[in-house]
Enzyme design. Sequence first.
Site, short mmCIF file in Angstrom:
data_model
loop_
_atom_site.label_atom_id
_atom_site.label_comp_id
_atom_site.label_asym_id
_atom_site.label_seq_id
_atom_site.Cartn_x
_atom_site.Cartn_y
_atom_site.Cartn_z
N GLN A 1 -4.14 -0.90 9.85
CA GLN A 1 -4.05 -2.23 9.25
C GLN A 1 -4.65 -3.28 10.19
O GLN A 1 -4.33 -3.34 11.37
CB GLN A 1 -2.60 -2.58 8.94
CG GLN A 1 -2.41 -3.94 8.29
CD GLN A 1 -3.04 -4.04 6.92
OE1 GLN A 1 -3.05 -3.07 6.16
NE2 GLN A 1 -3.57 -5.20 6.59
N ASP B 1 -10.39 3.48 4.24
CA ASP B 1 -10.86 2.09 4.20
C ASP B 1 -12.38 2.01 4.24
O ASP B 1 -12.95 0.94 4.03
CB ASP B 1 -10.27 1.29 5.37
CG ASP B 1 -9.11 0.40 4.93
OD1 ASP B 1 -8.93 0.21 3.71
OD2 ASP B 1 -8.40 -0.11 5.80
N LYS C 1 0.83 -1.21 0.00
CA LYS C 1 0.00 0.00 0.00
C LYS C 1 0.87 1.26 0.00
O LYS C 1 0.60 2.21 -0.75
CB LYS C 1 -0.93 -0.02 1.21
CG LYS C 1 -1.98 -1.12 1.16
CD LYS C 1 -2.70 -1.27 2.49
CE LYS C 1 -3.68 -2.45 2.44
NZ LYS C 1 -4.38 -2.66 3.72
#
Length: 282
Positions: free
Chosen positions: A95, A118, A51
């Site tokens: 994460q 997200d 990412k």
Amino acid sequence: MTTKIDGRKTARQIRSKVAEEVAATSPGRLPGLATVLVGDDPASAVYVAAKRRAIREAGMRDFHRALPRRATQREVAAVIDELAADPEVTGVLLQLPLPPHLDAHALIDRIPVTKDVDGLTTASAGLLARGEHGLRPCTPLGVIELLDAEGIAITGSHVTVIGWGELVGRPLAQLLLRRGATVTVAHEHTTDLAAVTRPADIVVVATGVRGLVGLEHIKPGAAVIDAGIHRTESGLTGDVRADELEGIAGHITPVPGGVGPMTIAMLVRNTLLASEWTDTAA
């Protein structure tokens, strides 16, 4: 013939377009993504590295915080709060999964909705449910983009989503409904799964159960999107027994090379959108 959907190609196109938009942005307003990694899980470290690399390749700023596995709820919360308040950080990603002693939901909800790249905060889920402007989860967005890129009709189609998780299944079902699809949501515990998948024009599988779906579940010509990924001795595989569907499915995403690249591409695009939303809200 079954057409294999090339997620890598579509992902490259999206990332290239984002990079062009970022290049046209004034240096003082460059988007910046902050990734927060807690612990030393090898898979999480690989995902975060990918990412971060994608963000840098798009010309965006890369902020990263690594915390030890023993970090407390208060310590992780303090880092998120600091990043949330930093005007140079336009997106924040925590994460997952986190070490078991941490409350992931509580930590995620500390991320401002305008920086929630997200799309996992309670506020973002509410905006999606109401159909209001907001950032959507990356994998469901990637699935929609793949279907559009292949010219697979969503409006008027019967779609079965296998999986009800908050990362893929539930938000994807809502996105599909808003695109005019008739959506059935099933899962690994559904009695007679084939009975709810065989009528579907599109089947999306996101259960985390290796090889759950095969020949008996798919009607000829249907599109099959496999969002699962499993490491085996012979390589990566998904939730679908893809070899059984060769010549049966009209379209299918391979594992790897299907949905996975799209998830990172949509994260890159979400980071750009977050920066634009922050500018508008400021």
